[in-house]
Design an enzyme around this catalytic site. Structure first.
Site, short mmCIF file in Angstrom:
data_model
loop_
_atom_site.label_atom_id
_atom_site.label_comp_id
_atom_site.label_asym_id
_atom_site.label_seq_id
_atom_site.Cartn_x
_atom_site.Cartn_y
_atom_site.Cartn_z
N ASP A 83 0.84 -1.21 0.00
CA ASP A 83 0.00 0.00 0.00
C ASP A 83 0.87 1.26 0.00
OD1 ASP A 83 -2.39 1.44 0.11
OD2 ASP A 83 -3.24 0.19 1.68
N GLU B 27 -0.70 1.78 -5.10
CA GLU B 27 -0.53 3.23 -4.88
C GLU B 27 -1.64 4.03 -5.55
OE1 GLU B 27 -0.27 3.97 -8.23
OE2 GLU B 27 1.18 5.55 -7.77
N GLY C 28 -2.95 4.40 -8.35
CA GLY C 28 -2.84 5.06 -9.65
C GLY C 28 -2.28 6.46 -9.58
N ASP D 277 -9.97 3.46 -3.59
CA ASP D 277 -10.65 2.27 -3.09
C ASP D 277 -12.07 2.14 -3.63
OD1 ASP D 277 -8.39 2.01 -1.63
OD2 ASP D 277 -9.35 2.03 0.33
C1 GLA Z 1 -5.92 1.27 1.51
C2 GLA Z 1 -6.04 0.29 0.35
C3 GLA Z 1 -7.20 -0.65 0.63
C4 GLA Z 1 -6.96 -1.38 1.96
C5 GLA Z 1 -6.77 -0.37 3.08
C6 GLA Z 1 -6.31 -1.02 4.37
O1 GLA Z 1 -7.04 2.11 1.57
O2 GLA Z 1 -6.22 0.97 -0.85
O3 GLA Z 1 -7.35 -1.59 -0.40
O4 GLA Z 1 -5.84 -2.20 1.84
O5 GLA Z 1 -5.78 0.60 2.73
O6 GLA Z 1 -6.12 -0.10 5.40
#
Ligand code: GLA
Length: 684
Positions: free
Chosen positions: A183, A220, A222, A242
């Site tokens: 992440d 990351e 995008g 997300d």
């Molecule tokens: C970010 C990622 C998600 C998930 C959360 C976990 O938001 O993009 O897919 O992994 O962190 O905290």
């Protein structure tokens, strides 16, 4: 744009994007104030940096807990083992699902005295290695998560791998981990390429000691266009923020990922985020669209629902092997958009065997005809083609047209090929229905159905039937059958449909079904599910739209509010509508992008309102207001900002069956876009 839900956070949305808006992190990264940790690479990094390693030659398939559990307690060893068991027992392993992946919140907040990561002893009392061993014993693989930052994204702040890449990668490898999602939160402003490449090298070094290769998933969001640089860094990269379990989120991510087709291929995939199928926030029609479109985009298929209590419909969607085969096609092409006019999308994917998968996807809220041809999809000229419907699991022949009436938010997914044996399949027929499906109880409406032969062969003994809910009167007022229907010809049938008096205003299911035979006698049918709305005639005189029943709404955040502003979350959480200090008692409070539709039954004359951005957003927010009569835009405010006073808007809606009040984001994203339709009135 996604919104943070606190007022202070809202003000810094744009700046926050680079720091990780898309995470669920709480306290922001200590920005650039803290010294950036140095990246720990071995003195002589003699590892050949390449991911040309034969891994992820087709998009990874498996499970990840995040979308269903986030950080909640049910994310634990029992869940992970339970999912592995279900993969085996329910045939999902056979269907190709392989990785069982842990997301954020698996570790303790502090490393141990040796700087090692410590699994949370409540969630994983036996550690991660034991879980990996279990998953491996079921013939599956285990994935894990951390962040290319000092902490992960969850607000609790679990340790990230920035500055610990080699030791963390070694720990993962020693546990038997097969997949890492890496992440982007709390990244201290360190260059993304450097951070992600360092972990690649660390994983390769660790693999060198264990011999167990690790799929590397860059997360990351995008932000640094990883599709342009990451094909020799990771096996997949997130292209967007997300996903969440609703239609708007899925659609927006789909639209961001579709244009990136050229960057995907074996070993390096665009990742539009994990599946929401089965989590409950969309209809099964919408989940079938989600799964169809992820598959035609050759996206990773990571199940995001807790399969331990999934419905049969969820298993049917996730387990559809013909759709999975589209995703997993070894040619590894991501489908490309052929057309998208009016929300009627045609996406085509070249397949290894020369066939093309075609998705007819309807973004809109009403049934639409979506059409293309085998030639347009990339197939060579031929007298006839075979069309395989991947949700119906049936094959037909077509003379070249690929078209269907696609239900609202639905997808028809077909695989089209030149096939010498096309004639053994019955001809494809297309169903259509003209006329409004807006019904006033007790008042007959007229509809016309069409059954069109798309096949190279004629359809014989064709009959068509429209059926409605129990108690509804549905009768054909012209012939509902024909002896034979040659290529390209249509059977048109008129119908009279009456909902019984007193039927409550709501949505009701209707079905149009055609039955026919191929020239060789093979029976076939095609079914078109339809939705009718029972509506109430608008009252004569002047009515406040804040008080009238509406047909449908869409709204950027939270529900549309009657007579208050939009509070973004639950119904009734708005404030008195206020534009530039003027308070209004009546109207509609919305959040871009928004649309509120009313039934006017050709009986109304004008819509008027005072429109502006609600004062509750301080200086933020800019939107544009539009009034539509049926399919035509009748009035537009232009872009209005929070600094402006309310503007009068008025539209002539004579002759319209429906009117729609639309608020767009004004072209700059929907942050803080609280639009007020103050004093909105309908005159009939
Ligand atoms: C970010 C990622 C998600 C998930 C959360 C976990 O938001 O993009 O897919 O992994 O962190 O905290």
């Amino acid at each position: 744009m996604r919104r943070l839900h606190t007022r202070t956070a809202r003000r810094r949305v744009v700046g926050a994007l680079t720091a990780g808006l898309l995470c669920t992190f709480g306290p922001a990264a200590p920005a650039l104030a803290a010294p950036a940790p140095t990246v720990a690479a071995p003195a002589a990094a003699d590892v050949a940096p390449t991911v040309d390693d034969g891994l992820a030659l087709t998009p990874p398939m498996g499970f990840n807990n995040w979308n269903s559990t986030h950080c909640r307690a049910e994310f634990n060893e029992d869940m992970v083992k339970g999912i592995a068991d279900i993969f085996v027992e329910k045939g999902l392993k056979d269907a190709g699902y392989q990785y069982v992946n842990l997301d954020d919140c698996w570790a303790l907040q502090s490393r141990d005295a040796n700087g090692k990561l410590v699994p949370d002893p409540v969630r994983f009392p036996n550690g991660i290695k034991a879980v990996a061993d279990y998953v491996h014993s079921r013939g599956l693989k285990l994935g894990i998560y951390t962040s290319a930052g000092t902490k992960t994204c969850n607000e609790a702040g679990f340790p990230g791998a920035l500055g610990h890449e080699y030791s963390d990668a070694q720990q993962f490898a020693d546990w038997g981990v097969d997949y890492l999602k890496y992440d982007n939160c709390n990244n201290q402003g360190v260059d993304a390429r450097l951070r992600y490449t360092t972990m690649r090298d660390a994983l390769l070094a660790a693999t060198g000691t264990t011999g167990r290769p690790i799929v590397y998933s860059l997360c990351e969001w995008g932000q640094n266009k990883p599709w342009e640089w990451a094909s020799d860094v990771g096996h997949l990269w997130r292209t967007t923020g997300d996903i969440s379990d609703n239609w708007g989120s899925m659609l927006s991510i789909l639209k961001q990922n579709l244009p990136l087709a050229q960057y995907a291929g074996p070993g390096h995939w665009n990742d539009p985020d994990m599946l929401e199928v089965g989590n409950g926030g969309m209809t099964d029609t919408e989940y079938r669209s989600h799964f169809s479109m992820w598959s035609i985009m050759a996206a990773p298929l990571l199940i995001g629902s807790d399969l331990r209590d999934a419905s049969d419909a969820t298993f049917d969607i996730l387990g559809n092997k013909e759709v999975i085969a589209v995703d997993q096609d070894p040619l590894g092409k991501q489908g490309t958009v052929l057309s998208s006019e009016g929300g009627r999308w045609v996406v085509a994917k070249e397949m290894k065997d020369g066939s093309r998968t075609v998705a007819l996807f309807n973004e809109t809220g009403s049934a639409q005809r979506v059409a293309t041809t085998a030639r347009a999809a990339g197939l060579p000229a031929a007298g006839a083609y075979t069309v395989r419907d991947l949700w119906q699991h049936k094959s037909y022949n077509t003379a070249g047209t690929i078209s269907a009436t696609v239900p609202a938010h639905g997808t028809v997914l077909v695989r089209v090929s030149t096939d010498a044996k096309w004639a053994k399949n019955p001809p494809a027929v297309e169903l259509g229905l003209d006329g409004g499906l807006l019904v006033e109880a007790g008042k007959p409406v007229k509809l016309t159905s069409t059954v069109t032969d798309l096949g190279r062969t004629a359809a014989a003994q064709v009959s068509v039937k429209l059926s409605g809910p129990a108690g509804w009167a549905v009768k054909a007022t012209s012939p509902a059958g024909t002896h034979t229907l040659p290529t390209g010809r249509s059977l048109r049938t008129t119908w009279q449909v009456t909902a019984p008096k007193g039927t409550p205003a709501d949505s009701y299911d209707l079905t149009l079904k055609a039955s026919y035979r191929s020239p060789t006698g093979v029976r076939a049918e095609n079914v078109l599910p339809l939705t009718a709305s029972v509506v109430v005639a608008p009252p004569a005189g002047v009515s406040s739209l804040g008080d009238l029943p509406w047909l449908s709404t869409t709204n950027g955040w939270g529900p549309v509010e009657r007579n208050t502003s939009n509070g973004e979350n639950e119904a009734g959480d708005g404030n008195p509508m206020t534009v530039n200090g003027v308070v209004y008692a009546k109207g509609l409070g919305v959040h871009a992008d928004s649309s509120v539709e009313y039934y006017t039954g050709k009986a109304c004359e004008t819509v008027t309102a005072q429109v502006g951005v609600d004062d509750e957003e301080g200086d933020d927010g800019s939107v544009a207001f539009e009034i539509w009569a049926d399919g035509t835009k009748m009035a537009a405010s232009g872009v209005l900002s929070n600094a402006q006073a309310a503007q009068a808007i008025s539209a002539d809606v004579r002759g319209a069956q429906t009117v729609r009040l639309v608020v767009t984001d004004g072209g700059d994203g929907s942050t803080s876009d609280h639009g007020d339709w103050a004093d909105a009135q309908l005159t009939c």
